[in-house]
Scaffold this motif. Structure first.
Motif, PDB file in Angstrom:
ATOM      1  N   ALA A  62     -41.049 -63.197 -10.862  1.00 61.00           N
ATOM      2  CA  ALA A  62     -41.072 -62.466 -11.820  1.00 61.00           C
ATOM      3  C   ALA A  62     -40.362 -61.055 -11.511  1.00 61.00           C
ATOM      4  N   ARG A  68     -37.143 -65.354 -15.732  1.00 56.35           N
ATOM      5  CA  ARG A  68     -37.890 -65.377 -17.130  1.00 56.35           C
ATOM      6  C   ARG A  68     -38.759 -66.484 -16.791  1.00 56.35           C
ATOM      7  N   VAL A  69     -39.939 -66.376 -17.753  1.00 55.22           N
ATOM      8  CA  VAL A  69     -40.988 -67.551 -17.658  1.00 55.22           C
ATOM      9  C   VAL A  69     -40.523 -68.946 -17.827  1.00 55.22           C
ATOM     10  N   PHE A 156     -49.877 -64.595 -14.021  1.00 57.83           N
ATOM     11  CA  PHE A 156     -49.260 -63.386 -13.810  1.00 57.83           C
ATOM     12  C   PHE A 156     -50.242 -62.313 -14.265  1.00 57.83           C
ATOM     13  N   ILE A 173     -45.564 -61.265 -18.707  1.00 58.44           N
ATOM     14  CA  ILE A 173     -44.748 -61.605 -17.486  1.00 58.44           C
ATOM     15  C   ILE A 173     -43.120 -61.238 -17.625  1.00 58.44           C
ATOM     16  N   HIS A 174     -42.821 -61.020 -18.839  1.00 59.35           N
ATOM     17  CA  HIS A 174     -41.303 -60.507 -19.045  1.00 59.35           C
ATOM     18  C   HIS A 174     -41.439 -58.996 -18.517  1.00 59.35           C
ATOM     19  N   ARG A 177     -39.429 -59.031 -15.184  1.00 57.41           N
ATOM     20  CA  ARG A 177     -37.861 -59.239 -15.348  1.00 57.41           C
ATOM     21  C   ARG A 177     -37.593 -57.619 -15.337  1.00 57.41           C
TER      22      ARG A 177
END
Length: 196
Positions: A62, A68-69, A156, A173-174, A177
């Motif tokens: 990540a 991405r997830v 995460f 989690i994003h 990114r």
């Protein structure tokens, strides 16, 4: 000319507010210090605990690769190409947003490459083969099963607990990114490098 255009055309540029070229909420990325803290904590525990090693891979994918997830969930063992001059992750169009295949370089960061290669070796030692999920459950009764997106999100957040509850409440989690893109650009990578 509209009334607004007429109004703006008579305002001297020196009194107009400067437009920001980079407008990113700092809570949407992990700072270098935060990322280093998370990675150090996970690395220290990864040798002893399979959960910690798997969580380390989720964070690396990540935050250090920008996946991405859904891309992490769909990554297969054969998608990790590490035994070439320019190691990379091959993201198949079936798992990417916009259904466009792409390659994510891993030669930018030696520590990320080392952790991903070690995890791949562990997966192969556990009997995983080409189309098996790269990131999977490590529980004895579910070993090797793919993790769903919700489980990856929890992994995460579990990995980031070292940052404290207040910071944990602001993370998803994003944000990994966003972290990858911000640090890659700050490190001198071009927008074209990061986008491809």
């Amino acid at each position: 000319m509209t009334a607004l255009q007429n109004e703006v055309s008579h305002v001297p540029e020196s009194t107009m507010p400067a437009l920001s070229t980079w407008n990113l909420d700092p809570t949407r990325i992990l700072t270098r210090r935060e990322l280093t803290t998370v990675l150090a904590d996970l690395s220290a525990r990864a040798a002893r605990y399979a959960n910690s090693q798997r969580n380390l891979i989720v964070v690396r994918l990540a935050c250090c690769c920008g996946l991405r997830v859904s891309e992490i969930a769909g990554l297969q063992l054969d998608d990790v190409v590490a035994d070439v001059q320019r190691p990379h992750l091959r993201l198949r169009r079936q798992i990417t947003k916009g259904k466009r295949a792409r390659c994510v370089p891993m030669w930018w960061d030696g520590a990320t490459l080392a952790d991903i290669v070690a995890w791949k070796a562990r997966r192969i030692a556990d009997g995983a083969q080409g189309t098996d999920p790269f990131v999977c459950s490590v529980q004895a009764n579910r070993r090797g099963f793919a993790l769903q997106r919700a489980a990856l999100r929890r992994r995460f957040l579990s990995a980031c607990k070292v940052l404290g509850l207040a910071r944990l409440r602001t993370l998803t989690i994003h944000h990994g990114r966003h972290t990858f893109i911000s640090h890659a650009l700050a490190g001198g990578r071009t927008l074209a490098d990061v986008q491809s």
